[in-house]
Motif scaffolding. Structure first.
Motif, PDB file in Angstrom:
ATOM      1  N   VAL A 699      26.494  53.668  79.887  1.00  0.00           N
ATOM      2  CA  VAL A 699      26.702  54.848  79.039  1.00  0.00           C
ATOM      3  C   VAL A 699      25.900  54.649  77.756  1.00  0.00           C
ATOM      4  N   PRO A 700      25.488  55.734  77.118  1.00  0.00           N
ATOM      5  CA  PRO A 700      24.649  55.571  75.931  1.00  0.00           C
ATOM      6  C   PRO A 700      25.409  54.940  74.763  1.00  0.00           C
ATOM      7  N   LEU A 701      24.663  54.272  73.920  1.00  0.00           N
ATOM      8  CA  LEU A 701      25.210  53.605  72.738  1.00  0.00           C
ATOM      9  C   LEU A 701      24.692  54.300  71.488  1.00  0.00           C
ATOM     10  N   VAL A 702      25.205  53.868  70.358  1.00  0.00           N
ATOM     11  CA  VAL A 702      24.748  54.430  69.085  1.00  0.00           C
ATOM     12  C   VAL A 702      23.243  54.216  68.914  1.00  0.00           C
ATOM     13  N   THR A 703      22.734  53.131  69.497  1.00  0.00           N
ATOM     14  CA  THR A 703      21.292  52.865  69.395  1.00  0.00           C
ATOM     15  C   THR A 703      20.464  53.858  70.198  1.00  0.00           C
ATOM     16  N   ASP A 704      21.093  54.595  71.103  1.00  0.00           N
ATOM     17  CA  ASP A 704      20.361  55.540  71.942  1.00  0.00           C
ATOM     18  C   ASP A 704      20.472  56.975  71.422  1.00  0.00           C
ATOM     19  N   THR A 705      20.969  57.110  70.207  1.00  0.00           N
ATOM     20  CA  THR A 705      21.257  58.431  69.669  1.00  0.00           C
ATOM     21  C   THR A 705      20.015  59.062  69.040  1.00  0.00           C
TER      22      THR A 705
ATOM     23  N   GLU B 133      20.143  49.477  60.417  1.00  0.00           N
ATOM     24  CA  GLU B 133      21.144  48.410  60.339  1.00  0.00           C
ATOM     25  C   GLU B 133      22.525  48.925  60.749  1.00  0.00           C
ATOM     26  N   ILE B 134      22.794  50.182  60.452  1.00  0.00           N
ATOM     27  CA  ILE B 134      24.068  50.764  60.908  1.00  0.00           C
ATOM     28  C   ILE B 134      24.081  50.819  62.437  1.00  0.00           C
ATOM     29  N   ARG B 135      22.984  51.284  63.017  1.00  0.00           N
ATOM     30  CA  ARG B 135      22.929  51.374  64.484  1.00  0.00           C
ATOM     31  C   ARG B 135      23.094  49.995  65.114  1.00  0.00           C
ATOM     32  N   GLU B 136      22.403  48.999  64.563  1.00  0.00           N
ATOM     33  CA  GLU B 136      22.528  47.653  65.124  1.00  0.00           C
ATOM     34  C   GLU B 136      23.932  47.105  64.915  1.00  0.00           C
ATOM     35  N   GLY B 137      24.481  47.372  63.748  1.00  0.00           N
ATOM     36  CA  GLY B 137      25.810  46.846  63.440  1.00  0.00           C
ATOM     37  C   GLY B 137      26.918  47.488  64.251  1.00  0.00           C
ATOM     38  N   MET B 138      26.681  48.716  64.693  1.00  0.00           N
ATOM     39  CA  MET B 138      27.710  49.443  65.449  1.00  0.00           C
ATOM     40  C   MET B 138      27.400  49.455  66.956  1.00  0.00           C
ATOM     41  N   ALA B 139      26.396  48.682  67.365  1.00  0.00           N
ATOM     42  CA  ALA B 139      25.936  48.746  68.762  1.00  0.00           C
ATOM     43  C   ALA B 139      26.956  48.191  69.749  1.00  0.00           C
ATOM     44  N   GLY B 140      27.926  47.443  69.255  1.00  0.00           N
ATOM     45  CA  GLY B 140      28.900  46.832  70.157  1.00  0.00           C
ATOM     46  C   GLY B 140      30.154  47.653  70.384  1.00  0.00           C
TER      47      GLY B 140
ATOM     48  N   ARG C 246      18.796  50.399  77.828  1.00  0.00           N
ATOM     49  CA  ARG C 246      19.462  51.006  76.675  1.00  0.00           C
ATOM     50  C   ARG C 246      18.847  50.427  75.409  1.00  0.00           C
ATOM     51  N   GLY C 247      19.222  51.003  74.287  1.00  0.00           N
ATOM     52  CA  GLY C 247      18.683  50.537  73.007  1.00  0.00           C
ATOM     53  C   GLY C 247      19.247  49.192  72.582  1.00  0.00           C
ATOM     54  N   ALA C 248      20.330  48.776  73.185  1.00  0.00           N
ATOM     55  CA  ALA C 248      20.951  47.489  72.871  1.00  0.00           C
ATOM     56  C   ALA C 248      21.924  47.167  74.008  1.00  0.00           C
ATOM     57  N   TRP C 249      22.592  46.009  73.877  1.00  0.00           N
ATOM     58  CA  TRP C 249      23.682  45.645  74.794  1.00  0.00           C
ATOM     59  C   TRP C 249      23.273  45.783  76.244  1.00  0.00           C
ATOM     60  N   ASP C 250      22.127  45.231  76.554  1.00  0.00           N
ATOM     61  CA  ASP C 250      21.599  45.346  77.893  1.00  0.00           C
ATOM     62  C   ASP C 250      20.887  44.031  78.182  1.00  0.00           C
ATOM     63  N   PHE C 251      21.029  43.549  79.392  1.00  0.00           N
ATOM     64  CA  PHE C 251      20.249  42.377  79.746  1.00  0.00           C
ATOM     65  C   PHE C 251      18.810  42.814  79.945  1.00  0.00           C
ATOM     66  N   ALA C 252      17.899  41.857  79.753  1.00  0.00           N
ATOM     67  CA  ALA C 252      16.475  42.199  79.793  1.00  0.00           C
ATOM     68  C   ALA C 252      16.077  42.620  81.197  1.00  0.00           C
TER      69      ALA C 252
END
Lengths: 779, 167, 337
Positions: A699-705, B133-140, C246-252
């Motif tokens: 599912v998309p994350l905040v980084t994909d917004t 930094e907000i996006r990275e910090g909230m990525a989890g 994805r932009g994060a939280w993803d394995f390579a």
């Protein structure tokens, strides 16, 4: 006095004529441009503090004294026959209260005509046994001690394998096709449409199985007091749940109370009683202790529904000037072992454009999977991806601007119903979106073509949906002696902000501040019937009923005020309510503060009920929208970045721009996930789901917004209902995938017809299209 | 060198949660999330996936965010545990909470306690984060409702609020 | 599934911990992988030995032979270490750490545990699937759903190694310091193993008592105490690139780490490592050979990149990883050019 009437209600692409009991509305429709105090103003949620403080109680959070925890053992095979179940060790485990399965069944063994523990299990995750124990650890330890003997059966894991010539049987006693000839809609004639066309495009699309992934997994808790049961159920319909519980148990409705105070997402997947609900209720009755049964994350993927994958073929014909002569839309879907009919994939093709010759077909097959469920604009998301992708291809072939082509085929009248719309603001949506997006300008150059591996492109797609709502829906308002009010509506807030808009409308109508109205929802006990939160109908169905109830309260207050003002003989219509005052229209100096009237009442409580009136005869009530997408594609890695979406929607009057904007954000994000990363993958060899978690199901994350800009046409639909508003829950997901795929085409010249658009797919397409001259792979 | 193993049956533990000591008696296999929710009645942190894949269970351990669903309770002895329940001072909201309400930084609200804890921790370590930094910090923290644009706006606004309060 | 019950003890020293380890007693560091595996019933130790109570196991110390990174150092503490932040030769490691997982996981997960992760393969992680890595007979990905699987070194297991930092660390020529029983190969109580040897390709004869085939040569009674990053030559630089869905939280899907030492404008030495493509971090020896003595020019990079994937053996659904590996590597070189 109540009357029986017929009215038409559109629900998820199907028009139903309902015979309903309606009451005369006592309310004048708010006109366009009406000066309203609270409605139309950005309003933070009335339950905000509960939501940000952790105090909001979800079904998961229900904890009652002596409560037991229920868990299911589920089939690890996609298709098998259960030969034996040995639960002796599980039953002997300390802390285990009961174990139920096929050979030791619960007091009620069926739900909605289906066995809960059948001999033939037809999907991975099918219920095999239920344990109630003192805590989740003990329950799960017990599951591990149950020994099941399975006879494995051949299975069909997807549409293709289920519809092949020599396909294995999904269910031993049923054919694999639910509907081989399909649901057919037709107007005009395909041959005529083809004959009239100067250009024809034909494309084949596929869309993936998508999981709802409600963050709060499905679950129920139950507690009995005598012969009455209270059921906490994470549901989009407390009243639907009450009916299904009463039906399943064979007990009267008045013995069942359903509570769903806060719901951690539904998206179409949470409705009536499910096996876990019934088991919790029965186990609670059996053990005389409360029982809670919620699904784990893996079970949520296996046994809580999904948007079915689809295969679609779209053929469009048009004259040289772009006038559509033909829309032919064939779809096949697989909806699981017990899925029933497929979603209305042909809906958009039927209604989005004026076209004389249209034929849509949706064929449905079984597969060895849990049953598909409604998922945010079921059918329309899939169908719009195909139709609007084909429209883009047609525009390209005709050498026309994609927006111009859409304007050219604009449907002023409802194509399928023939009559007019109550209001259609799609043209405004196109215009507002094009203006904001800068559609007529060149592609922005800060990320230039020809430099580096990134290419930028832009695309559009549009959408139609229902959302007009309709009766029955009721509201009760109680005016308390201190001049505050309680509003009771039989709905639930699945996160859309329902509680807040209901409060706004009531406070507006009563002339009270927002804080003086307490809204009670999510409970069947205090409220009269309200609709389920589906089909984007909640607001349009219930807010007119709220107005109606409030109006009746005012009538009663005015009658009292008239007496207090010595105007016993005046009619209630001779008074206005202005900023908390009741004013005699003929002599505005004769006025009385609202609170002074209520103070006179002592402990008398004014109670009034309001009902939703019928929909207008012979007019279609619909919502519309247009999305403009800008993407960047890395031609070397196949990575796709959705950079910007401008989303414009026509939903009539916007009651709360703050929460409405949130709905659009949410729909767009879910559409971004659907278009770019989300896909259920099933292993062909074992039939097991490989993505039954939130690591592999992405599912998309905040980084994909992306940057999302939300606009509303915001013209009250005064013919639709007395508030002038229509629904918004589903529309904003509908055009997203098509807009993105069309933008990808604009960026790199390849037409993506299979979702999601992942690097592997995009790289394969790009290498096939290397003659377009943009493939800069290091070679 | 035999070690003093405790368990596998329930053992006594003291957990420091939101400035208070709690004595519990739990098996070593219990996660912090399960003890917070079931033993202490602190149901703000949610079980969304149980595998560190959604963030709904986010708490602050010794000043940094962690997934309570992947953390053993017995691993938290002598650590400072902060949960959403410890954030408000009486009736007054933390600036992150205020900002989330003002900017509608949630929808169904199920992920919100986790989002709040991530935002609080982010701003404690980086009081003026950039958008990235907000996006990275909230990525989890997954928000399936997709409230992300408003979550970003809320964290940015909370940073402003806190800066103003600090002045 | 509930975790099997286990007993738990805090360790006071590595020696004490190691002396207590066996197939049924496992060390616990951050636990972000182990607890998840236990929840799925994939491993079920009877006892856990908590290493977080061992003094001195977290932190970064400069020694004569290079930086010693305590195995219990969390990914986030390592990434924000001032020395690492400053040194251009270590840039690949910082980037790999920052692109790993999420803040919550980086706060919890340790560098030692990160190197010891089990594969994220969706067959391996499914308790229903008796795959080879878990002691079963075959790899289900080989002819199954393998878009995320290996293009190098696969067989009998085709699951890629999930760690990003290991890819960078291998490019930095790092070793691990392993503590174990005195009676084996642990002079002074420890042995030093270069990462290139530490990670082992799937081998039938390399098996633990429970039938699992481990990804490293670590035995069940050994503990990784530290990661040692040797002093690089003057002017050495490194870069890391990760491609995710994805932009994060993803394995390579694929990652690449490159470390370069220049002699004037020519490459004196390089280490080129790919991630997400093999059961272990994959050293691209041919790429290194192709670069030796060359300029980091477009042509030179192109040759190296071609050489890096010359031996790729994609599976049914992951041909795209060959192109991705080339691009990730080219990007890493561009970052150093």
């Amino acid at each position: 006095m109540p009357k029986i009437r017929k009215t038409k209600v559109e629900f998820e692409g199907r028009i139903e004529e309902r015979e309903v009991i309606v009451e005369e509305e006592h309310v004048e429709t708010w006109p366009r441009g009406a000066t309203l105090r609270l409605v139309g103003k950005p309003t933070p949620r009335v339950d905000g503090v509960a939501r940000v403080s952790g105090r909001a109680l979800y079904t998961h959070d229900v904890q009652l004294p002596r409560m037991l925890i229920g868990r299911f053992l589920r089939s690890p095979h996609p298709h098998a026959r259960i030969k034996a179940v040995d639960s002796a060790k599980a039953e002997a485990l300390p802390g285990v209260a009961l174990v139920w399965h096929r050979y030791h069944p619960a007091p009620i063994a069926t739900l909605e005509g289906r066995e809960i523990f059948p001999e033939e299990v037809a999907y991975e995750g099918a219920e095999v046994a239920f344990v109630a124990a003192r805590d989740d650890r003990t329950a799960e330890d017990a599951l591990a001690l149950i020994n099941v003997t399975y006879e494995l059966l051949p299975f069909a894991f997807d549409l293709e394998s289920a519809t092949a010539e020599d396909a294995p049987k999904v269910l031993l006693d049923e054919g694999n096709w639910v509907s081989r000839e399909g649901d057919v809609y037709q107007r005009g004639d395909v041959g005529t449409g083809l004959g009239d066309a100067d250009e024809v495009v034909e494309l084949t699309f596929t869309t993936p199985i998508a999981s709802h992934c409600c963050l709060e997994t499905h679950g129920s808790a139950a507690s009995w007091e005598g012969d009455q049961v209270t059921v906490w159920h994470s549901t989009q319909s407390v009243f639907g749940t009450r009916s299904s519980v009463a039906d399943a148990l064979g007990i009267p409705m008045d013995k069942v109370r359903v509570i769903s105070d806060y719901i951690g997402g539904g998206f179409g997947s949470k409705w009536g009683a499910e096996p876990y609900t019934l088991m919790a209720i029965l186990a609670a009755r059996e053990t005389r202790r409360p029982v809670k049964a919620v699904l784990g994350r893996e079970e949520e993927h296996l046994a809580a529904g999904y948007r079915p994958g689809s295969w679609q073929r779209v053929r469009l014909g048009a004259r040289e000037d772009g006038t559509l002569t033909l829309i032919e839309h064939d779809a096949k879907v697989a909806t699981g072992a017990f899925g029933g009919g497929g979603p209305v994939i042909g809906g958009p093709s039927k209604d989005l454009y004026a076209c004389p010759n249209v034929r849509t077909v949706v064929r449905t097959s079984r597969t060895n999977a849990d049953h598909a469920r409604a998922f945010r604009a079921p059918g329309y998301v899939e169908g719009t991806f195909a139709l609007e992708g084909a429209m883009d291809a047609l525009a390209h072939k005709l050498g026309m601007d994609p927006l111009t082509l859409r304007m050219k085929n604009y449907a002023e009248m409802s194509p399928s119903r023939g009559g007019p719309y109550t209001f259609k603001g799609l043209r405004q949506a196109y215009e507002m979106g094009a203006e904001r997006f800068g559609w007529s300008r060149a592609v922005p150059t800060d990320l230039p073509n020809g430099q580096g591996p990134w290419r930028r492109g832009r695309g559009i797609a549009s959408q139609i949906w229902g959302g007009g709502g309709g009766p029955p829906a009721n509201a009760i308002v109680r005016l308390l002696p201190d001049g505050t009010a309680e509003l009771s509506v039989g709905v639930q807030d699945i996160g859309t902000g329902t509680k807040t808009v209901l409060t706004q409308v009531a406070a507006e109508e009563l002339g009270l501040p927002l804080e003086a109205v307490r809204c009670i929802i999510g409970d069947t006990l205090p409220a009269p019937y309200g609709p389920g939160s589906g089909g984007s109908v909640t607001l349009a169905s219930t807010t007119p009923a709220v107005r109606s109830a409030c109006r009746e309260v005012l009538r009663q207050v005015i009658a009292l005020a008239a007496v207090m003002l010595g105007l016993e003989d005046a009619s209630v219509d001779d008074f206005d309510v202005e900023r908390g005052d009741i004013v005699y229209r003929k002599d505005p100096d004769r006025r009385l503060a609202f609170a002074r009237v209520t103070a006179k009442m002592g402990d008398y409580t004014i109670v009034a009920k309001g009902a939703r009136g019928p929909n207008p005869d012979d007019k279609a009530v619909n919502t519309f929208g247009a999305h403009f997408a800008e993407v960047a594609v890395n031609v070397e890695t196949g990575q796709l970045r959705v950079e910007r979406i401008v989303a414009v929607h026509d939903i009539g009057r916007v009651v709360n721009p703050l929460t409405a904007t949130s709905q659009v954000y949410g729909g767009v994000m879910m559409g971004v996930g659907y278009a770019t990363t989300e896909e259920r993958i099933i292993d062909p060899a074992t039939g097991l789901q490989l993505t039954a978690n939130l690591e592999d199901y992405k599912v998309p994350l905040v980084t994909d917004t992306p940057a999302i800009e939300v606009l509303f046409v915001d013209v009250a639909d005064t013919e639709a209902n007395s508030v002038g508003s229509k629904g918004l829950g589903e529309p904003p997901i509908i055009p997203v995938a098509a807009a993105i795929a069309n933008a990808v085409f604009d960026a790199v010249g390849v037409r993506v017809t299979d979702l999601p658009i992942t690097p592997d797919r995009l790289l394969a397409l790009l290498s096939r299209a290397s003659n377009a001259g943009f493939s800069k792979e290091v070679e | 060198m035999t070690m003093p193993f405790r368990g596998p049956a329930a053992v006594p533990l003291v957990l420091h949660v939101n400035g208070e000591d709690f004595h519990v008696f739990v098996e070593p296999r219990r996660t912090l999330l399960s003890v917070l929710r079931e033993e202490l009645g602190l149901t703000g942190a949610k079980l969304g996936c149980g595998h560190g894949q959604c963030g709904a269970c986010t708490v602050i351990l010794d000043g940094e965010t962690a997934y309570a669903c992947l953390t053993l309770a017995i691993d938290c002895e002598d650590r400072e545990i902060r949960t959403i329940e410890g954030l408000m001072r009486g009736d007054s909201l933390h600036p992150v909470q205020e900002a989330l309400i003002a900017h509608d930084g949630y929808q169904c609200g199920f992920c919100t306690p986790g989002q709040v804890m991530s935002a609080v921790s982010l701003l404690e370590h980086n009081p003026r984060p950039t958008d990235d930094e907000i996006r990275e910090g909230m990525a989890g923290n997954v928000c399936r409702c997709g409230a992300y644009p408003n979550i970003i706006a809320s964290v940015a606004a909370a940073a402003e609020l806190m800066a103003a309060e600090g002045d | 599934m509930a975790m099997h019950p286990f007993a738990y003890a805090n360790a006071n020293s590595l020696e004490e911990a190691a002396a207590n380890l066996d197939g049924e007693t496992r060390p616990l560091a951050g636990g972000t992988d182990l607890v998840a595996l236990m929840k799925d019933g994939l491993v079920a130790p009877k006892r856990l030995v908590n290493l977080k109570t061992v003094p001195g196991l977290a932190g970064v110390v400069a020694h004569a032979d290079g930086l010693h990174i305590g195995a219990l150092t969390t990914l986030s503490n390592l990434a924000s270490n001032p020395e690492l932040q400053e040194r251009r030769d270590l840039a690949a490691l910082v980037e790999a750490l920052e692109e790993s997982a999420t803040p919550q996981l980086r706060h919890t997960a340790t560098i030692g545990g990160n190197l010891l992760q089990w594969p994220r393969c969706w067959y391996f992680r499914n308790p229903q699937v008796p795959c080879w890595r878990k002691g079963g007979r075959r790899c289900f990905a080989f002819q199954g759903e393998n878009k995320y699987h290996t293009i190098f070194g696969g067989g009998p297991c085709f699951a890629p190694h999930p760690s990003d930092p290991s890819v960078a660390l291998m490019a930095l020529d790092a070793s691990v310091l392993v503590v174990g029983p005195q009676d084996r190969d642990h002079r002074n109580g420890f042995r030093v193993v270069p990462l290139a040897e530490f990670f082992v390709l799937p081998r039938r004869d390399h098996e633990w008592a429970d039938g699992y085939h481990p990804v490293t040569l670590l035995e069940t009674d050994e503990i990784v105490a530290a990661v040692v990053v040797p002093q690089a030559a003057d002017g050495a630089r490194s870069a890391f690139v990760k491609v995710m869905e994805r932009g994060a939280w993803d394995f390579a899907l694929v990652s690449a780490a490159v470390s370069l030492t220049m002699d004037g404008n020519r490459v004196a030495a390089s280490r080129v490592v790919l991630g997400g493509v093999a059961p272990i971090p994959w050293r691209a020896n041919q790429a290194e050979a192709a670069l030796r003595g060359e300029r980091v020019s477009e042509d030179g990079v192109a040759r190296a990149v071609r050489a890096a994937v010359a031996d790729a053996r994609p599976l049914g659904h992951n041909e795209y990883k060959v192109a991705l590996a080339k691009q990730a590597l080219a990007q890493a070189f561009r970052a150093l050019a």
